[in-house]
Motif scaffolding. Structure first.
Motif, short mmCIF file in Angstrom:
data_model
loop_
_atom_site.label_atom_id
_atom_site.label_comp_id
_atom_site.label_asym_id
_atom_site.label_seq_id
_atom_site.Cartn_x
_atom_site.Cartn_y
_atom_site.Cartn_z
N LYS A 244 -7.81 -6.69 10.20
CA LYS A 244 -6.74 -5.69 10.38
C LYS A 244 -7.00 -4.41 9.59
CE LYS A 244 -4.81 -9.26 12.32
NZ LYS A 244 -5.02 -9.48 13.78
N LEU B 27 0.83 -1.20 0.00
CA LEU B 27 0.00 0.00 0.00
C LEU B 27 0.87 1.26 0.00
CD1 LEU B 27 -2.81 -0.89 2.61
CD2 LEU B 27 -2.81 -1.24 0.14
N VAL C 180 -9.09 -0.59 9.58
CA VAL C 180 -9.79 0.44 10.34
C VAL C 180 -11.02 0.85 9.53
CG1 VAL C 180 -9.67 2.85 11.10
CG2 VAL C 180 -7.73 1.30 11.50
N LYS D 224 -0.51 5.71 15.58
CA LYS D 224 -1.84 6.33 15.46
C LYS D 224 -2.01 7.02 14.10
CE LYS D 224 -5.00 9.23 18.12
NZ LYS D 224 -5.11 10.26 19.18
N TRP E 122 -2.76 4.34 11.50
CA TRP E 122 -4.16 3.88 11.61
C TRP E 122 -5.09 4.93 11.03
CZ3 TRP E 122 -6.29 0.40 15.92
CH2 TRP E 122 -5.37 -0.58 16.28
N ALA E 123 -4.84 6.21 11.37
CA ALA E 123 -5.75 7.28 10.97
C ALA E 123 -5.71 7.52 9.46
CB ALA E 123 -5.40 8.57 11.71
N ARG E 124 -4.53 7.46 8.86
CA ARG E 124 -4.42 7.84 7.46
C ARG E 124 -4.44 6.65 6.50
NH1 ARG E 124 -4.92 13.55 7.19
NH2 ARG E 124 -5.02 12.95 4.99
N MET E 125 -3.86 5.52 6.91
CA MET E 125 -3.83 4.36 6.01
C MET E 125 -4.97 3.38 6.28
SD MET E 125 0.21 3.60 5.45
CE MET E 125 -0.20 2.37 4.22
N LYS E 126 -5.67 3.57 7.41
CA LYS E 126 -6.84 2.73 7.75
C LYS E 126 -6.46 1.27 7.92
CE LYS E 126 -8.94 6.57 6.64
NZ LYS E 126 -9.18 7.57 7.70
N ILE E 127 -5.26 1.04 8.45
CA ILE E 127 -4.88 -0.34 8.73
C ILE E 127 -4.57 -0.50 10.21
CG2 ILE E 127 -4.03 -0.85 6.40
CD1 ILE E 127 -1.19 -0.47 7.43
N VAL E 128 -4.90 -1.70 10.73
CA VAL E 128 -4.59 -2.06 12.11
C VAL E 128 -3.21 -2.71 12.12
CG1 VAL E 128 -5.21 -3.66 13.97
CG2 VAL E 128 -6.99 -2.36 12.77
#
Lengths: 320, 320
Positions: free
Chosen positions: B276, A30, B278, A269, A272-278
């Motif tokens: 995984k 990604l 968000v 964080k 998570w916020a920008r790439m939307k992955i955990v």
């Protein structure tokens, strides 16, 4: 115990890749326009958080499990692990239908313990230190006769992890650097093994928490320095280098960069916020060091390995 | 105000797709062995949480913005939105270099407000009710003369959203059903528009929170029923159907299924933990209804649209 002193070769990597392909994902790469603009680099994220069992470690674990003879496999496999190797070995053993014994720190995230059990692994708990872990493991190993699969020093494991950067080089052309987190050094050793053979001009950076910077200090000192029980939210990165991983790190790594706990949390964080992955705290260390050392990466095509996504969603580090 | 009564056609969808392609991602489709085993269905997740601006709404917003004449575009665009349409319109307006005015509930997640400002949107806050939102918007619209882009009833927006299911049908063969969340009905209308033209045998399910089930009640009653200010954690799904979306919903939707707040939270956490990714509470409603109605989906190939990933990471619903 098997001979750990054998160093894997690139032929072992090719064999590993053929062996494990049915049991792993070829994970996607990604990109994020936002993070490119923020860092001034062109970043490519290899998403091993989407890997089977939630982490790259399934590559090495599957290579060990599926490389066993039927006679050896019947006795099962055993390991000690901070979590993801335990999950991965349990997953691989389950796919082959053999038992998997796991010695795990009592402090490991509950989500990881549950997941090990979910894959059929049999857990024995130890104290959260390297010495306790190794003592408890010796008992379990003696009692079962299972094949010991070390989380990172095992040559079969290093050859398996090396398949990740092999895929990465097929997926993205013209990388200048690859960066991955370093704990025991299994993933980084795999990168060194693959890149020194097929792309020797690519720089290899390792990223480590300041609070567990034994690999950094080893690299600067020229010999292995091991801490017994470092404290960091990057719980996959607490273990020390061993002789096989030290071989690769000392010979092929360009540099080791470190980041503070807050920098790691912020980078986690942000991703998570920008790439939307955990992804796990450990996986945020590379981005944290890229943000901290912009001059090292600016204008370069940088491959970042996101190593795993097994997070305890009830205990996120920015909410503590 | 422009004529809202024009219903978009599939030719409008093809034109929209060509128009917006430079500004959107062709988002990936992910699968999960674990969730397939859990549901007994074969699930395909279209990940619009990885979309530009973090949600599918950028498709419709970009179609509206880039379809304007230069003279109209110069006055900018304006909208009211619970969040993602605001982000998306701000993003699209920014790409075209024109102003974007946004009326937004004061209760919208801070992360969404910050992101709108980050894309250059100009926010005016209103109370969290449909009546307040429409009153404040009328003032802003009169003052600026900007082109009104309704979040879901605008035909240009519906045609844009319809490009999502067009991609989905190219990416996955032999789907039996498609399911998406329903609020105002923009995404579902887009699915209806595309599928009724290119795959009329595919069932279309809409998923809605029990606590904001106005579309469900409308569907059963045969006419639009609108609630003023429903309360649900699925904050993208609070708005009522309008005449254009009602047209598509009433003519092409197979059924509307609902889920409780706790079922939505559980499905959201499960997706984060196992896939995984968000995603927003709204996106968990389809999986929650699939888990609740196994007989409807068992043995079928089901396309699930994950609509967005713009979550306030400091306020996760399972931690409140």
């Amino acid at each position: 115990m098997k001979d750990m002193s054998h160093l894997p070769t690139f032929d072992d990597v090719i064999a590993a890749h053929d062996r494990i392909r049915p049991y792993i994902h070829r994970t996607p790469v990604l990109t994020s326009t936002y993070l490119n603009e923020l860092t001034g680099a062109e970043l490519f994220f290899k998403c091993e958080n989407f890997q089977k069992a939630g982490a790259f470690k399934v590559r090495g674990a599957s290579n060990a499990v599926f490389g066993l003879s039927d006679a050896d496999a019947a006795k099962g496999v055993a390991t000690h692990s901070s979590g993801n190797h335990a999950l991965s070995l349990s997953y691989a053993a389950g796919r082959r239908g053999i038992p998997c014994h796991v010695v795990m720190p009592s402090t490991a995230p509950q989500a990881k313990k549950d997941a090990v059990k979910g894959y059929g692994g049999i857990i024995t708990e130890c104290e959260p230190s390297t010495t306790s872990r190794e003592a408890v493991f010796a008992e379990v190993h003696a009692a079962t006769g299972a094949d010991f699969v070390h989380p990172y020093n095992d040559p079969r494991v290093i050859a398996g992890q090396a398949t990740c950067s092999r895929e990465f080089m097929e997926q993205v052309e013209g990388l200048d650097s690859v960066i991955a987190p370093i704990g025991g050094g299994g993933m980084i050793s795999g990168c060194c093994l693959t890149l020194s053979n097929i792309a020797p001009d690519v720089d290899i950076f390792a990223a480590e928490p300041e609070q567990a910077d034994d690999a950094y200090r080893s690299f600067k000192a020229g010999h292995i320095i091991a801490d017994d029980a470092p404290v960091t939210i990057a719980d996959g990165l607490k273990v020390p280098l061993k002789e096989n991983t030290w071989h690769f790190v000392s010979n092929h790594v360009t540099d080791i960069l470190t980041a503070s706990e807050q920098e790691i949390i912020d980078a986690m964080k942000l991703t998570w916020a920008r790439m939307k992955i955990v992804m796990e705290p450990s996986c945020a260390v590379p981005l944290a060091t890229i943000l901290k050392n912009p001059d090292v990466f600016k204008g370069r095509r940088v491959g970042v390995i996101i190593t795993g996504g097994n997070v305890d969603l009830d205990k996120l580090p920015w909410m503590q």
